[in-house]
Design a protein around this motif. Structure first.
Motif, PDB file in Angstrom:
ATOM      1  N   GLY A   7      -6.010  -2.783   2.554  1.00  0.00           N
ATOM      2  CA  GLY A   7      -4.910  -2.056   1.938  1.00  0.00           C
ATOM      3  C   GLY A   7      -3.562  -2.533   2.449  1.00  0.00           C
ATOM      4  O   GLY A   7      -2.611  -2.698   1.676  1.00  0.00           O
ATOM      5  N   ALA A   8      -3.495  -2.779   3.757  1.00  0.00           N
ATOM      6  CA  ALA A   8      -2.239  -3.277   4.326  1.00  0.00           C
ATOM      7  C   ALA A   8      -1.905  -4.645   3.737  1.00  0.00           C
ATOM      8  O   ALA A   8      -0.741  -4.940   3.428  1.00  0.00           O
ATOM      9  CB  ALA A   8      -2.346  -3.349   5.850  1.00  0.00           C
ATOM     10  N   ALA A  10      -2.840  -5.737   0.760  1.00  0.00           N
ATOM     11  CA  ALA A  10      -2.449  -5.528  -0.638  1.00  0.00           C
ATOM     12  C   ALA A  10      -1.021  -5.011  -0.711  1.00  0.00           C
ATOM     13  O   ALA A  10      -0.222  -5.434  -1.556  1.00  0.00           O
ATOM     14  CB  ALA A  10      -3.406  -4.544  -1.316  1.00  0.00           C
ATOM     15  N   LEU A  11      -0.703  -4.097   0.186  1.00  0.00           N
ATOM     16  CA  LEU A  11       0.647  -3.532   0.208  1.00  0.00           C
ATOM     17  C   LEU A  11       1.668  -4.610   0.555  1.00  0.00           C
ATOM     18  O   LEU A  11       2.755  -4.677  -0.026  1.00  0.00           O
ATOM     19  CB  LEU A  11       0.698  -2.395   1.231  1.00  0.00           C
ATOM     20  CG  LEU A  11       1.982  -1.592   1.243  1.00  0.00           C
ATOM     21  CD1 LEU A  11       2.129  -0.777  -0.026  1.00  0.00           C
ATOM     22  CD2 LEU A  11       2.000  -0.668   2.461  1.00  0.00           C
TER      23      LEU A  11
ATOM     24  N   LEU B  11      -0.595   4.637   1.854  1.00  0.00           N
ATOM     25  CA  LEU B  11      -1.888   4.015   2.144  1.00  0.00           C
ATOM     26  C   LEU B  11      -2.651   4.816   3.195  1.00  0.00           C
ATOM     27  O   LEU B  11      -3.865   5.021   3.083  1.00  0.00           O
ATOM     28  CB  LEU B  11      -1.656   2.586   2.638  1.00  0.00           C
ATOM     29  CG  LEU B  11      -2.910   1.744   2.802  1.00  0.00           C
ATOM     30  CD1 LEU B  11      -3.549   1.451   1.447  1.00  0.00           C
ATOM     31  CD2 LEU B  11      -2.577   0.431   3.521  1.00  0.00           C
ATOM     32  N   LEU B  87      -7.265  -0.509  -4.678  1.00  0.00           N
ATOM     33  CA  LEU B  87      -6.211  -1.433  -4.253  1.00  0.00           C
ATOM     34  C   LEU B  87      -5.732  -2.296  -5.418  1.00  0.00           C
ATOM     35  O   LEU B  87      -4.540  -2.620  -5.519  1.00  0.00           O
ATOM     36  CB  LEU B  87      -6.699  -2.302  -3.088  1.00  0.00           C
ATOM     37  CG  LEU B  87      -7.026  -1.512  -1.813  1.00  0.00           C
ATOM     38  CD1 LEU B  87      -7.491  -2.455  -0.715  1.00  0.00           C
ATOM     39  CD2 LEU B  87      -5.828  -0.682  -1.337  1.00  0.00           C
TER      40      LEU B  87
END
Lengths: 429, 429
Positions: A7-8, A10-11, B11, B87
């Protein structure tokens, strides 16, 4: 996979994308089939790391993306997925609510009603209209015309020749005859020619796709009232402008509509898809769709929004609209709308002042229709050349049988410098 | 706002939600109007921090959310938004592509075609079918029936009494007469009674909503072929099971379908909404929707997927499906489907072995229909009691005029312990 780690990443991808989106060629510079040819023809047998998906997004897909988020995307109607809206989509996907009945997601159903009421207040719409969210204006208009057919028992729809193609599509699906009325010199429906005796509905447009012209809604509303026809107003693009009182001249008569569509994903900074459909006659709308016979309804039953449109399953779309309305507030929305209109005015002035160029339609809102005083071919070549350069992306229309360029401003990242670069590129081409 | 900072908070919220989702009451424990009453009646004048949105999501909305991601969500058809899919939705919202023409997002259009081909391979569908994504099965079926009407020039649709209500809705929108055929003792369409002389289309269901029964598609295909009727197969839920060869007995005859819908957002671990529509007759499907006359088509033109359905604007929905197929692979999908079926089998055995309880329909896939050998009222009370407890959420149906409980397994987080807890709660209630 590790949701937190992937997720990090992707962010971070998303943040970097938004930081650099102005550097990419706006229109994808690829040939049909090129992207697909670079991807495996078959799915993997065993799972791959999410990092590989991100890598291929970057290396393979990105060149095939036309950057709707670019500050120099001026084609069709320019849109923005704002940052609060994007993050809300992450949250909505995480919750994965399917709000086909109230009980299957009370918060989604109630927030949807509330955000539609909030938006109605921001736009200055009449109190008490029933609002819900559809995917696109095509579906909203389909729903409105289904209600008109059900309510009037008639089978004819009327719109101007400048109305959006979604009216054609909806009429075809519903088996309705579509009558197109000629536009006047400023591309507005000629209301004096309306004969609505056997007509189920008129679709009036506030902000047509070609020129953002505004149909004479008060006169159309008179004619509809007299004939008992349903009045559907398509303000998919321009309706968002009503957040600014000085642009509400274009709302005259809309308070008499039976239904109204405004796309929050067009000019209200909400990611695709989020089409807002209001109706002053919600019972008629529901009657066209609900499979629960009226005699089985009880008054204490909670509203199920799937009763008001074609789809049963419903995403938690109101979450992104709510995030945008809260994080921007009335002021923030007004400031962004006003800046887009200011930039369009500025561009219009440059075109007007430049010998050899002409403005081709009254400018409304943030769309400028213009052309070089030259052949259609030459104008078409200008568009192709600038689009191929990647410097900006704009689209065209035909007005009075002439090829006309359209510059649509609406992305919240667009600044004066972007419009200036666009004008320089156009003059060079 | 700071996208990176607020994004990290969003997130983290999502990660914590997924970690704890099994702890929440599955069905929202609120009364109609309760959530809305806790929110301001009007939008803010000025922007608020995104952190406030997250806080209110937690404090105000969360109690009003029915947790579709809970491992003890057993109602309707249980679904999963998997982590790669979630995601990918963040990424799709960031890109905000609107793929109504090929050029407006080549990567989206081509990835959509590719992922539908990949999925067709995974499910063992015939080669060469044209696939695209709609929002829901309601829309996919609407599109298929519009094509059937256009192609056959007829106005009657046939389905079994156990077909999904979306067939009713689509028929109504399209102005088609709907004829419902009685089911046999195992809730399957009685093919021997089909008279299709004037019929535009038959909707055959593989995995009905009530019992996951499987219509006799080969016999229906014979009847359709003889009468020139369109065969649409609704495998919205069960189609995903075909990723496992041992479940492909239910696919017999589907290779002869004119169109087929499988919802990736049901049992293919993809967040809402992602309904896959294939057709073996794509030209007929396009003819029903495309507003470009055939004589203006050129063969070198790239496919625009909005020509195959009601909506014009299209989100980048294939990105989430691609992420799921890549991160899970064929093996991963099979393992998850098989585990759901195993758990359903296990539960079915417990019911069968327990005096005072009965299984009410042949179990197919991951859905068990059962009841206590008692009055309808008593069974209804059991459902209400367990749903109100928050321990699990299940729904019911009516079979042979009896109230029947349904336990649908499909969430990827559901383990044996969850099914065991559900059975304990049911016996206690």
């Amino acid at each position: 996979m590790s949701f937190r780690e992937d997720g990090a990443a992707a962010l971070d991808w998303a943040a970097r994308y938004l930081e650099r989106v102005g550097d990419y060629p706006v229109l994808a510079q690829v040939e049909p089939g090129e992207i697909r040819a670079r991807l495996p023809a078959s799915p993997p047998e065993t799972g791959e790391p999410f990092a590989d998906v991100l890598r291929d997004l970057d290396e393979i897909l990105l060149p095939g993306i036309t950057h709707w988020q670019s500050p120099r995307f001026f084609a069709y109607f320019s849109v923005s997925a704002s940052e609060p809206g994007i993050l809300a989509e992450l949250l909505a996907a995480t919750l994965n609510s399917v709000a086909f009945l109230w009980r299957t997601s009370p918060a989604s159903t109630e927030l949807e009603s509330l955000t539609l009421d909030w938006t109605a207040q921001l736009l200055g719409l009449p109190q008490g209209w029933h609002g819900h969210i559809e995917d696109t204006a095509s579906t909203s208009t389909l729903a409105a015309l289904a209600a008109a057919r059900e309510t009037t028992g008639r089978n004819v729809v009327v719109c101007s020749e400048h109305a959006h193609s979604s009216v054609d599509k909806a009429a075809r699906l519903l088996g309705l005859e579509l009558r197109k009325v000629a536009g006047d010199g400023e591309y507005r429906l000629r209301a004096e020619e309306l004969d609505l005796a056997d007509v189920a509905a008129v679709v009036a447009t506030v902000g047509t796709t070609s020129t953002a012209s505004v149909d004479p809604v008060p006169a159309i509303a008179d004619a509809c009232a007299e004939a008992g026809a349903w009045l559907h107003v398509d303000a998919a693009y321009a309706g968002s402008a009503w957040v600014c009182p000085e642009l509400r001249w274009s709302q005259r008569g809309v308070e008499r509509a039976d239904s109204l569509v405004v796309n929050a994903h067009k000019w209200l900074f909400t990611p695709m898809d989020c089409s807002l459909l209001w109706s002053s006659r919600p019972d008629d709308l529901r009657r066209a769709f609900s499979l629960v016979p009226e005699y089985l309804r009880t008054s204490d039953e909670a509203d199920s929004l799937s009763d008001y449109g074609p789809a049963l399953g419903r995403r938690f779309r109101s979450l992104k609209l709510w995030a945008v309305l809260r994080c921007y507030g009335r002021d923030g929305l007004q400031a962004r709308i006003r800046e887009a209109v200011r930039l369009a005015e500025l561009f219009e002035g440059w075109v007007r002042d430049e010998p050899g160029w002409e403005v081709c339609a009254p400018r409304h809102f943030s769309l400028v229709c213009f052309r070089r005083e030259a052949s259609d071919d030459e104008n078409e070549q200008i568009v192709e050349r600038v689009n191929r350069s990647g410097e900006l992306f704009l689209s065209h229309t035909r007005l009075d049988d002439r090829y006309v360029l359209r510059l649509a401003i609406g992305n919240e990242r667009t600044g004066e410098e972007d419009v200036r670069r666009a004008w320089a590129a156009l003059r060079q081409a």
